[in-house]
Design an enzyme around this catalytic site. Sequence first.
Site, short mmCIF file in Angstrom:
data_model
loop_
_atom_site.label_atom_id
_atom_site.label_comp_id
_atom_site.label_asym_id
_atom_site.label_seq_id
_atom_site.Cartn_x
_atom_site.Cartn_y
_atom_site.Cartn_z
N GLU A 257 0.84 -1.25 0.05
CA GLU A 257 -0.12 -0.14 -0.19
C GLU A 257 0.82 1.29 0.11
O GLU A 257 1.84 1.43 0.53
CB GLU A 257 -0.82 0.02 1.06
CG GLU A 257 -1.81 1.30 1.17
CD GLU A 257 -2.45 1.25 2.77
OE1 GLU A 257 -3.47 2.16 2.74
OE2 GLU A 257 -2.13 0.52 3.70
N LYS A 329 -9.75 2.70 -3.08
CA LYS A 329 -10.20 2.15 -1.65
C LYS A 329 -11.62 2.84 -1.47
O LYS A 329 -11.72 3.93 -1.36
CB LYS A 329 -9.40 2.46 -0.49
CG LYS A 329 -9.56 1.81 0.77
CD LYS A 329 -8.52 1.98 1.93
CE LYS A 329 -8.67 1.51 3.06
NZ LYS A 329 -7.85 1.64 4.09
N CYS A 382 -5.89 -2.47 2.45
CA CYS A 382 -5.59 -2.88 3.78
C CYS A 382 -6.78 -3.24 4.71
O CYS A 382 -7.09 -4.21 4.53
CB CYS A 382 -5.09 -1.25 4.00
SG CYS A 382 -4.35 -1.24 5.98
#
Length: 510
Positions: A257, A329, A382
Amino acid sequence: MKLLALAFAAGLASALGFQPIGAWPVTILAFAMLLWLVERAPSRRSALARGWWFGLGQFVLGLNWIATAFTYQAAMPAWLGWVAVVLLSLYLAVYPAVAAGLAWTWGKGRPLAFVLFFAAAWIVTEWLRATLFTGFAWNPAGVTLVGRSIAPMATIVGTYGLSAFVILFAGLVWIAAAGPDRRPALVLAAVAIAGQIAAALVVPRAPDGAGPPARIVQPNIGQELKWSPAFADRNMAQLTRLSNGHDGEPRLLIWPEAAVTEPLQDERRGYLPDVLDVRRRVVAAIGPGDLLLTGGVTAQSEDGVSASSATNSIFAVGPGGRILARYDKAHLVPYGEYLPMRPLLSAIGLSRLAPGDLDFEPGPGPVTLPVPGAGLVGFQLCYEIIFSGEVVDRAQRPAFIFNPSNDAWFGAWGPPQHLAQARLRALEEGLPVIRSTPTGISAIIDSAGNLLHSIPMGEAGVIDARLPLPAPPTLFARHGNILPFLFAILLAASGWLVRRRAIAEAPNSR
């Protein structure tokens, strides 16, 4: 007060079943203590209090890694991290309290019915915890069973249903220890054995063979260095060094990430030269024919001049630095990636934990994107991987889930807990999960939730391997969280029948 203190101590003990300790029998015993405490409560209010204190103990210890994150934020004092842990735990403990209150109301005085109602209520309240107010699904009780023979039940009843088995096992221990009537314990033992058999029979197996070759890079770049402009060149050199050294067939190169901290896409006029320079440095790190999957950021602009927002993204970068696919995300972390009530909180000196003054904008949710050389890929960035039933586009099932993460600021407990939850997603969906993180734990997880390869925390290294193949869709992959709810209804109905039978037999026992 002594019994409330005992409930709190049991909650603390229950957290030892989570990683990195992994003492799952202690968790079972702690929940058995909770069942004993709640069933003996003289009132519903007392039952709620005992469930709440148990939850407070579990969350305060299990979420201690949140306090570590504050040590990387210069704008706020480090001690505020523990205040955050306690305040969050005060709220999260409401859900175990509700489960305790419901079980006491419906099952008080009838141990088997009480355990069945408690397990049903736990499914519902754990789902609510993962859903309300953006949700916080971290450390469901079922994650303590990852790697145990009962864990494949998650392919049928999902994570929340697996958590119910923790309650059922605890009920078995409590009733067997309480005596003298152990018939209810035999019923719970039969349920546990049936679960084991079902888990062994219905778990789909991945076909023989392997997918494309890949190299997963873990550069061991700490949070204190990651966003520092003074270390940008050194960080890229580390990524480049670990990425090179391959002269075979084209492969997937996988970075963590936000491995690239400067925007790979920027809507501001005049920033194109900077973007192209960043892409040139990225291309220099990958071999001919390789395709890079990396975490990165974008800068968005409403007027073409100043940045108005950003996205935390995953990029598929091909030859020449061309962006072949991008995933933004969707499930952002409050206070980490955006600051709720920004005008009010920033006025009193609070800021988000991730560096930068701009809040990230959310993407559309789980998507499957075609990536050359990799096929159909699912993306979860994540924290997103912790949400059971929300990680895959069911209309277009991917071959694997790429889950880059940055666990560098989550201490010694956060990364192994994160990995355990990723293993549950692999098991539920029957899909491999590929993780790359800056400081660990990077890993390849197969469709059965097994850890095939990993790099420990705090080490720089690579994993060179062919990606495992997906299994056929599991029951959970086809139907999602409707299955744990059906399991909760079955448990509650069974509890109601047991309760009704006990009431009917009561006059005959006099």
